[in-house]
Scaffold this motif. Structure first.
Motif, PDB file in Angstrom:
ATOM      1  N   GLY A 178       0.810  -1.225   0.000  1.00  0.00           N
ATOM      2  CA  GLY A 178       0.000   0.000   0.000  1.00  0.00           C
ATOM      3  C   GLY A 178       0.832   1.257   0.000  1.00  0.00           C
ATOM      4  N   GLY A 179       2.156   1.114  -0.113  1.00  0.00           N
ATOM      5  CA  GLY A 179       3.013   2.282  -0.193  1.00  0.00           C
ATOM      6  C   GLY A 179       3.351   2.913   1.147  1.00  0.00           C
ATOM      7  N   LEU A 180       3.097   2.224   2.265  1.00  0.00           N
ATOM      8  CA  LEU A 180       3.383   2.810   3.571  1.00  0.00           C
ATOM      9  C   LEU A 180       4.852   2.681   3.958  1.00  0.00           C
ATOM     10  CD1 LEU A 180       0.257   1.538   5.542  1.00  0.00           C
ATOM     11  CD2 LEU A 180       0.661   3.827   4.629  1.00  0.00           C
ATOM     12  N   GLY A 181       5.568   1.740   3.349  1.00  0.00           N
ATOM     13  CA  GLY A 181       6.979   1.573   3.645  1.00  0.00           C
ATOM     14  C   GLY A 181       7.265   0.856   4.954  1.00  0.00           C
ATOM     15  N   ARG A 182       6.271   0.254   5.561  1.00  0.00           N
ATOM     16  CA  ARG A 182       6.438  -0.488   6.805  1.00  0.00           C
ATOM     17  C   ARG A 182       5.279  -1.483   6.932  1.00  0.00           C
ATOM     18  NH1 ARG A 182       2.510   1.804   9.858  1.00  0.00           N
ATOM     19  NH2 ARG A 182       2.034   3.973   9.467  1.00  0.00           N
ATOM     20  N   PRO A 183       5.442  -2.526   7.737  1.00  0.00           N
ATOM     21  CA  PRO A 183       4.323  -3.453   7.947  1.00  0.00           C
ATOM     22  C   PRO A 183       3.110  -2.722   8.523  1.00  0.00           C
ATOM     23  CG  PRO A 183       6.360  -4.388   8.772  1.00  0.00           C
ATOM     24  CD  PRO A 183       6.649  -2.954   8.428  1.00  0.00           C
ATOM     25  N   GLN A 184       1.939  -3.191   8.182  1.00  0.00           N
ATOM     26  CA  GLN A 184       0.695  -2.549   8.621  1.00  0.00           C
ATOM     27  C   GLN A 184      -0.325  -3.632   8.943  1.00  0.00           C
ATOM     28  OE1 GLN A 184       0.061   0.659   9.026  1.00  0.00           O
ATOM     29  NE2 GLN A 184      -2.091   0.435   9.465  1.00  0.00           N
ATOM     30  N   HIS A 185      -1.051  -3.447  10.056  1.00  0.00           N
ATOM     31  CA  HIS A 185      -2.102  -4.406  10.394  1.00  0.00           C
ATOM     32  C   HIS A 185      -3.149  -4.442   9.290  1.00  0.00           C
ATOM     33  CE1 HIS A 185      -0.840  -5.398  14.408  1.00  0.00           C
ATOM     34  NE2 HIS A 185      -0.696  -4.124  14.706  1.00  0.00           N
ATOM     35  N   LEU A 186      -3.729  -5.605   9.099  1.00  0.00           N
ATOM     36  CA  LEU A 186      -4.844  -5.738   8.167  1.00  0.00           C
ATOM     37  C   LEU A 186      -6.062  -5.019   8.750  1.00  0.00           C
ATOM     38  CD1 LEU A 186      -4.168  -9.472   7.599  1.00  0.00           C
ATOM     39  CD2 LEU A 186      -4.108  -7.779   5.787  1.00  0.00           C
ATOM     40  N   PRO A 187      -7.019  -4.652   7.916  1.00  0.00           N
ATOM     41  CA  PRO A 187      -8.216  -3.978   8.433  1.00  0.00           C
ATOM     42  C   PRO A 187      -8.990  -4.821   9.442  1.00  0.00           C
ATOM     43  CG  PRO A 187      -8.125  -3.845   6.049  1.00  0.00           C
ATOM     44  CD  PRO A 187      -7.012  -4.755   6.480  1.00  0.00           C
ATOM     45  N   ALA A 188      -8.881  -6.137   9.346  1.00  0.00           N
ATOM     46  CA  ALA A 188      -9.491  -7.052  10.318  1.00  0.00           C
ATOM     47  C   ALA A 188      -8.459  -8.133  10.615  1.00  0.00           C
ATOM     48  CB  ALA A 188     -10.763  -7.677   9.748  1.00  0.00           C
ATOM     49  N   GLN A 189      -8.466  -8.646  11.802  1.00  0.00           N
ATOM     50  CA  GLN A 189      -7.504  -9.678  12.172  1.00  0.00           C
ATOM     51  C   GLN A 189      -7.996 -11.028  11.665  1.00  0.00           C
ATOM     52  OE1 GLN A 189      -4.492  -8.929  13.251  1.00  0.00           O
ATOM     53  NE2 GLN A 189      -5.183  -6.844  12.979  1.00  0.00           N
ATOM     54  N   VAL A 190      -7.947 -11.186  10.353  1.00  0.00           N
ATOM     55  CA  VAL A 190      -8.526 -12.349   9.683  1.00  0.00           C
ATOM     56  C   VAL A 190      -7.915 -13.656  10.170  1.00  0.00           C
ATOM     57  CG1 VAL A 190      -6.988 -12.200   7.675  1.00  0.00           C
ATOM     58  CG2 VAL A 190      -9.208 -13.283   7.451  1.00  0.00           C
ATOM     59  N   VAL A 191      -6.632 -13.688  10.412  1.00  0.00           N
ATOM     60  CA  VAL A 191      -5.993 -14.936  10.832  1.00  0.00           C
ATOM     61  C   VAL A 191      -6.479 -15.326  12.228  1.00  0.00           C
ATOM     62  CG1 VAL A 191      -3.777 -16.035  11.371  1.00  0.00           C
ATOM     63  CG2 VAL A 191      -3.994 -14.596   9.337  1.00  0.00           C
ATOM     64  N   ASP A 192      -6.522 -14.370  13.150  1.00  0.00           N
ATOM     65  CA  ASP A 192      -6.984 -14.653  14.509  1.00  0.00           C
ATOM     66  C   ASP A 192      -8.444 -15.107  14.504  1.00  0.00           C
ATOM     67  OD1 ASP A 192      -4.791 -12.690  14.467  1.00  0.00           O
ATOM     68  OD2 ASP A 192      -4.915 -12.815  16.636  1.00  0.00           O
ATOM     69  N   HIS A 193      -9.287 -14.348  13.821  1.00  0.00           N
ATOM     70  CA  HIS A 193     -10.709 -14.679  13.790  1.00  0.00           C
ATOM     71  C   HIS A 193     -10.952 -16.021  13.114  1.00  0.00           C
ATOM     72  CE1 HIS A 193     -12.008 -10.191  14.201  1.00  0.00           C
ATOM     73  NE2 HIS A 193     -11.448 -10.663  15.277  1.00  0.00           N
ATOM     74  N   ALA A 194     -10.353 -16.237  11.960  1.00  0.00           N
ATOM     75  CA  ALA A 194     -10.572 -17.486  11.228  1.00  0.00           C
ATOM     76  C   ALA A 194     -10.082 -18.680  12.041  1.00  0.00           C
ATOM     77  CB  ALA A 194      -9.877 -17.440   9.872  1.00  0.00           C
ATOM     78  N   THR A 195      -8.949 -18.542  12.719  1.00  0.00           N
ATOM     79  CA  THR A 195      -8.431 -19.647  13.529  1.00  0.00           C
ATOM     80  C   THR A 195      -9.399 -19.973  14.668  1.00  0.00           C
ATOM     81  OG1 THR A 195      -6.162 -19.012  12.983  1.00  0.00           O
ATOM     82  CG2 THR A 195      -6.460 -20.471  14.878  1.00  0.00           C
ATOM     83  N   GLY A 196      -9.975 -18.957  15.284  1.00  0.00           N
ATOM     84  CA  GLY A 196     -10.967 -19.189  16.332  1.00  0.00           C
ATOM     85  C   GLY A 196     -12.194 -19.900  15.802  1.00  0.00           C
ATOM     86  N   TYR A 197     -12.662 -19.473  14.633  1.00  0.00           N
ATOM     87  CA  TYR A 197     -13.828 -20.132  14.027  1.00  0.00           C
ATOM     88  C   TYR A 197     -13.508 -21.576  13.661  1.00  0.00           C
ATOM     89  CZ  TYR A 197     -16.114 -15.571  13.702  1.00  0.00           C
ATOM     90  OH  TYR A 197     -16.689 -14.372  14.003  1.00  0.00           O
ATOM     91  N   LEU A 198     -12.300 -21.823  13.150  1.00  0.00           N
ATOM     92  CA  LEU A 198     -11.910 -23.192  12.818  1.00  0.00           C
ATOM     93  C   LEU A 198     -11.818 -24.060  14.072  1.00  0.00           C
ATOM     94  CD1 LEU A 198      -9.229 -22.439  10.090  1.00  0.00           C
ATOM     95  CD2 LEU A 198     -11.476 -23.514   9.729  1.00  0.00           C
ATOM     96  N   ALA A 199     -11.325 -23.494  15.171  1.00  0.00           N
ATOM     97  CA  ALA A 199     -11.266 -24.241  16.431  1.00  0.00           C
ATOM     98  C   ALA A 199     -12.675 -24.593  16.907  1.00  0.00           C
ATOM     99  CB  ALA A 199     -10.527 -23.429  17.496  1.00  0.00           C
ATOM    100  N   ALA A 200     -13.593 -23.639  16.825  1.00  0.00           N
ATOM    101  CA  ALA A 200     -14.976 -23.896  17.236  1.00  0.00           C
ATOM    102  C   ALA A 200     -15.610 -24.964  16.350  1.00  0.00           C
ATOM    103  CB  ALA A 200     -15.787 -22.613  17.190  1.00  0.00           C
ATOM    104  N   LEU A 201     -15.374 -24.877  15.044  1.00  0.00           N
ATOM    105  CA  LEU A 201     -15.903 -25.882  14.125  1.00  0.00           C
ATOM    106  C   LEU A 201     -15.336 -27.257  14.457  1.00  0.00           C
ATOM    107  CD1 LEU A 201     -17.488 -26.717  11.590  1.00  0.00           C
ATOM    108  CD2 LEU A 201     -15.444 -26.107  10.263  1.00  0.00           C
TER     109      LEU A 201
END
Length: 129
Positions: A12-35
């Protein structure tokens, strides 16, 4: 570990790491654990036995990364106004807090918190009476 924050920032041109707009990995992992837990419970009800469910943030990140990209869909830094409908506020001992609302939305039983966050040690540990 997956490089998604690096790609989000540098892509995105910020020149540094940036958080995603949503913590997709954290949320998806939680949903997969629940499933996985639900599947294990259903299997136990049918067949008996016990089952181990394992999930991994890194493996979920690799899976999300493998899904590919949609051209032109990079999301730049968002302002509070851009995500205002996803935020809630509450008064707490820390002052007024703004936080992200739960992702699950149920029409009959909307999620809520009875109490705000409090400093560690505010309440004695124990089971509710």
């Amino acid at each position: 570990m997956s490089g998604l924050a690096h790609e989000q920032g540098f892509g995105g041109g910020l020149g540094r790491p940036q958080h995603l707009p949503a913590q997709v990995v954290d949320h998806a992992t939680g949903y997969l654990a629940a499933l996985g837990a639900l599947i294990a419970l259903a299997r136990r009800a049918r067949e008996g036995g016990s089952y181990l469910v394992r999930v991994s943030l890194v493996q979920t990140g690799r899976w999300v990364d493998s899904l590919g990209r949609v051209a032109g869909r990079h999301v730049a830094d968002q302002s509070a106004a851009d995500v205002g409908d996803l935020l809630a506020t509450c008064e707490s001992p820390f002052g007024r807090l703004t936080h992200v609302m739960p992702t699950a939305r149920l029409s009959e039983t909307p999620p809520f918190w009875e109490r705000p966050p409090v400093p560690a040690g505010t309440h004695e540990a124990g089971w509710p009476g």
